[in-house]
Scaffold this active site. Sequence first.
Site, PDB file in Angstrom:
ATOM      1  N   GLY A  39     -44.434 -11.418   7.779  1.00  0.00           N
ATOM      2  CA  GLY A  39     -43.268 -10.560   7.666  1.00  0.00           C
ATOM      3  C   GLY A  39     -42.037 -11.325   7.217  1.00  0.00           C
ATOM      4  N   SER A  40     -40.894 -10.945   7.748  1.00  0.00           N
ATOM      5  CA  SER A  40     -39.615 -11.477   7.261  1.00  0.00           C
ATOM      6  C   SER A  40     -39.373 -12.943   7.600  1.00  0.00           C
ATOM      7  CB  SER A  40     -38.459 -10.630   7.805  1.00  0.00           C
ATOM      8  OG  SER A  40     -38.506  -9.326   7.239  1.00  0.00           O
ATOM      9  N   THR A  41     -40.193 -13.551   8.480  1.00  0.00           N
ATOM     10  CA  THR A  41     -40.026 -14.991   8.713  1.00  0.00           C
ATOM     11  C   THR A  41     -40.292 -15.775   7.424  1.00  0.00           C
ATOM     12  OG1 THR A  41     -42.330 -15.242   9.453  1.00  0.00           O
ATOM     13  CG2 THR A  41     -40.665 -14.813  11.156  1.00  0.00           C
ATOM     14  N   PHE A  42     -41.078 -15.203   6.517  1.00  0.00           N
ATOM     15  CA  PHE A  42     -41.389 -15.877   5.251  1.00  0.00           C
ATOM     16  C   PHE A  42     -40.169 -15.924   4.330  1.00  0.00           C
ATOM     17  CE2 PHE A  42     -43.261 -16.160   0.951  1.00  0.00           C
ATOM     18  CZ  PHE A  42     -44.052 -17.301   1.120  1.00  0.00           C
ATOM     19  N   LYS A  43     -39.150 -15.118   4.613  1.00  0.00           N
ATOM     20  CA  LYS A  43     -37.948 -15.127   3.782  1.00  0.00           C
ATOM     21  C   LYS A  43     -37.275 -16.498   3.766  1.00  0.00           C
ATOM     22  CE  LYS A  43     -37.144 -10.172   4.438  1.00  0.00           C
ATOM     23  NZ  LYS A  43     -36.371  -9.134   5.157  1.00  0.00           N
TER      24      LYS A  43
END
Length: 505
Positions: free
Chosen positions: A234-238
């Site tokens: 999810g958004s941790t990959f941002k």
Amino acid sequence: MRIPAEFRRKGTLRPPPIVCPSGMNKTIRRASVFTLLLVFALLIRATWVQFYDGTALADNKNNRRNAIELYSEPLGNIVVGGKSVTGSARTTSGDLKYKRTYTDGSLYAAVTGYSSQVYGATQLEGVYQELLDGTDNRLKTVLDTVTNKRADPGDVITTIDPATQRAAYDALGDKKGAAVAIDPATGRILAVVSTPSYDPSTISTGDTDTWSQLTKNPDKPMTNRALRQPLPPGSTFKLVVAAAALEDGLYSSVDEKTDSPNPYPLPQSTDKLTNENLSAPCANASIRVALQYSCNNVFGKMAVDLGQDKVRAMAEKFGFNDATQDVPVRAYESVYPKDMDEAQTALTGIGQFDVTATPLQMAMVSAAIANGGKLLSPHMVSQITDSGGDVLEDYDDNTSAKEIVSSSTAEQLQSAMQTVVEKGTGTNAQISGVTVGGKTGTAQHGENNSETPYAWFTSYGKSDATGKEVAVAVIVEQSNAARSEVSGNGLAAPVAKAVMEAALN
């Protein structure tokens, strides 16, 4: 009776010589050669069975003699915080003299694995089986070599911190999930927790009922979710996409405005990339603001602008697509995909499509950022020793630092991650007296997001008093929370906070 003269020779009676036909001589020779070949074949087969098949049979896991030999003496131990969390107890029946025992087995199962009389060994028990059973050649003395005696077993000294491990285990509680904590400055893994867990003592003697219950349990308690279950981050990959954009020069600062319409129309598609918080200031938001509010439109477009190759290159620098990641237990590969169209590339920018990561991998991302852009090899074994405590190998001395991003990029990402915790989506990770940076993530689960989403949080904490640091990643796959309450800040951030507090105390 009258004897013919030709048979009379000095009083001896002799029969006429027998003359064999030439065809019969060939038959005898052929039979002799064939018999000789059979003897040779028999000798070759006997040699093969003795030296090749014999070795294979001796090494076969179903050979009872191996188990008898393995458990004929106490095994060496796995040590956490100066104390053994494994042991050996004398059995009261059967042909195996000893069985493996565990202290706080469920707490440390994701570290130790199990050593079973029937089902073999996993995790550290499996990686260091020869050291722990005394068959490692490094343990042998000269006398052991001469007498072929089994050496006294060695021990495995882990990097696991008992308080940090306990904090992660207790904070996860009855949730299905995992947590990993790493010291960014050394690469030492301080905690590896996977829940639900199991007690390795219950299967050390090969109890079939317990084994069946564990292997058939739909919650998979024997799966090490911390190291061996990659899921969409999810958004941790941002954080990875932001690092690629800063390193590439697409944006010079985390405070520079981006060119990001809200919502973002996916290329070659009629769909649009929207945000969870419709009122968030995500249109043309800077990287700092986009991380603070977790703006999908910004990072989806950023991934397309960079192109999949540049995003993949940065992901691989952090450790994605590495199928040989040993800590020393082999961790499963975290994946950034190949051969995508632009719409799919946009989805990878927010940690979806076919991107997967383990908690170990996301802890490595935060560790590298916290450590000024340098990543030290994560490891959960400090040393291995012989029975007398002499060090056979020191893994703390074997770590190497790899530059993932420049110190300037790391400092900017640290600042942006701190904004996330101070006034963004990660406020539940705030700790008094500790500078905390983090990133939340809520990853879709199931077809059309039909299942409960995964809640993520990756972070680092630095003590204001001592300067000591820790990087932590947490995933909550399933909890008792209602679907509307599932978020990285609501479920995963409090776990990370507990782990950071314990590690920095």
